[in-house]
Design an enzyme around this catalytic site. Structure first.
Site, PDB file in Angstrom:
ATOM      1  CB  SER A  76      23.628 -31.874 -16.615  1.00 36.88           C
ATOM      2  OG  SER A  76      23.923 -31.016 -18.044  1.00 36.88           O
ATOM      3  NE  ARG A 146      17.428 -20.178 -17.926  1.00 40.14           N
ATOM      4  CZ  ARG A 146      17.615 -21.455 -17.404  1.00 40.14           C
ATOM      5  NH1 ARG A 146      18.846 -22.014 -17.825  1.00 40.14           N
ATOM      6  NH2 ARG A 146      17.017 -21.993 -16.839  1.00 40.14           N
ATOM      7  CG  ASP A 241      18.753 -35.374 -22.320  1.00 35.91           C
ATOM      8  OD1 ASP A 241      19.092 -34.753 -22.975  1.00 35.91           O
ATOM      9  OD2 ASP A 241      19.464 -35.553 -21.294  1.00 35.91           O
ATOM     10  CG  HIS A 274      19.805 -31.897 -20.517  1.00 41.91           C
ATOM     11  ND1 HIS A 274      20.278 -33.023 -20.149  1.00 41.91           N
ATOM     12  CD2 HIS A 274      20.555 -31.052 -19.708  1.00 41.91           C
ATOM     13  CE1 HIS A 274      21.307 -32.872 -19.325  1.00 41.91           C
ATOM     14  NE2 HIS A 274      21.505 -31.469 -19.141  1.00 41.91           N
ATOM     15  CG  ASP A 275      14.927 -28.711 -17.818  1.00 43.14           C
ATOM     16  OD1 ASP A 275      16.159 -28.403 -17.630  1.00 43.14           O
ATOM     17  OD2 ASP A 275      14.400 -27.554 -17.917  1.00 43.14           O
TER      18      ASP A 275
END
Length: 301
Positions: A76, A146, A241, A274-275
């Site tokens: 990232s 968040r 992602d 994305h994680d």
């Protein structure tokens, strides 16, 4: 990923992990004391960019006596730093591993970042970034930032598999408190984040993401920028992602090929969005292990 016998094998590699300037977990950042005032830097802490971070990493390498890295690795925002390293210090990077990243942010990504920043900036407890002096934390803004961010890091398939439409009480309550398990999860993540992360650091890091554009100084041509690099590259993307989609990774690969650079590309099937670059998906671990075995063999030769 890091440790004895793991892909980044500490029996074979000397590993340096850096917390970036402006952070809140070790390096100097907005919550650190400004020596000129004796108070927290707060809003006076300067905006930092990916090239700034790479310059600071290079100075750390100088201090450690490291002339050249066997590999610079990041996911990232870290992948952006690995890419910048290869451009700014081509003679000091043998391999660059750019994972779940992009050559620059899309308009959609900049928009997500701004909404998150606005949640923090408009929190009454933010006080223009100088909330430390007031003894408060813009907790509501951090929670919302968040929660929004976390949604973009996950995939629809992953959330569906983990939470679906599960209800906490078994039936609708027809109100605005937590009813669905996904709501409970997001609020938990937001509460936890607001307890340990600095609001000004969040603003700085999202701005660094927005400003990243290594082609800007090369006539907006990423191929020209990457022609400076002498490293070999590994680029990886993940199928679900959508924040840094595989298409963005393939943009990097296409530019590297056009710049006549050595590059390996892996597109990993994963439900983690994305994680995924933080997860233990076996194909991802195996790809990293295979490439870093090659790096280790090259170093030992």
């Amino acid at each position: 990923m890091v440790g004895p016998g793991k892909p980044i094998d500490t029996n074979r590699f000397f590993v340096v992990g850096v917390n970036n300037l402006g952070g809140c977990h070790g390096s100097t950042g907005p919550s650190s004391t400004n020596p000129e005032t004796g108070h927290a830097w707060g809003a006076d802490f300067p905006v930092v960019t990916v090239p700034d971070w790479v310059q600071s990493h290079a100075r750390l390498a100088d201090r450690l006596g490291i002339a050249r890295w066997a590999a610079v690795i990041g996911g990232s925002l870290g992948g952006m730093q690995a890419l910048q390293w290869s451009i700014d210090f081509p003679e000091r990077v043998a391999h660059a591993l750019v994972i779940a990243s992009a050559p620059k942010l899309s308009a959609q990504n900049i928009a997500f970042n701004d909404v998150a920043r606005q949640a923090i900036i408009t929190d009454p407890d933010f006080h223009g970034g100088n909330f430390y002096a007031h003894g408060v934390v813009p907790r509501r803004g951090l929670r919302l930032a968040r929660m929004l961010g976390h949604i973009t890091y996950l995939s629809d398939d992953g959330m569906g598999e983990k939470f679906g439409r599960m209800l906490r009480s078994g039936d609708y309550q027809f109100g605005y408190e937590v009813e669905f398990e996904i709501e409970s999860y997001l609020r938990y993540q937001g509460d936890k984040f607001s307890d340990y992360f600095d609001a000004n650091t969040y603003l700085l890091m999202t701005k660094a993401l927005d400003y990243f554009d290594p082609a800007k100084d090369f006539g907006d041509d990423i191929v020209t920028a990457l022609q400076r690099a002498s490293a070999s590259f590994m680029v990886a993307g993940f199928t679900t992602d959508w924040r840094f989609s595989p298409e963005r990774s393939r943009e990097i690969v296409k530019a590297l090929v056009a710049a006549d650079k050595k590059v390996v590309y892996g597109e990993i099937e994963s439900v983690h969005g994305h994680d995924a670059f933080l997860m233990l998906d076996p194909p991802y671990i195996n790809l990293m292990r295979a490439y870093l075995n090659r790096v280790a063999a090259e170093v030992a030769a």
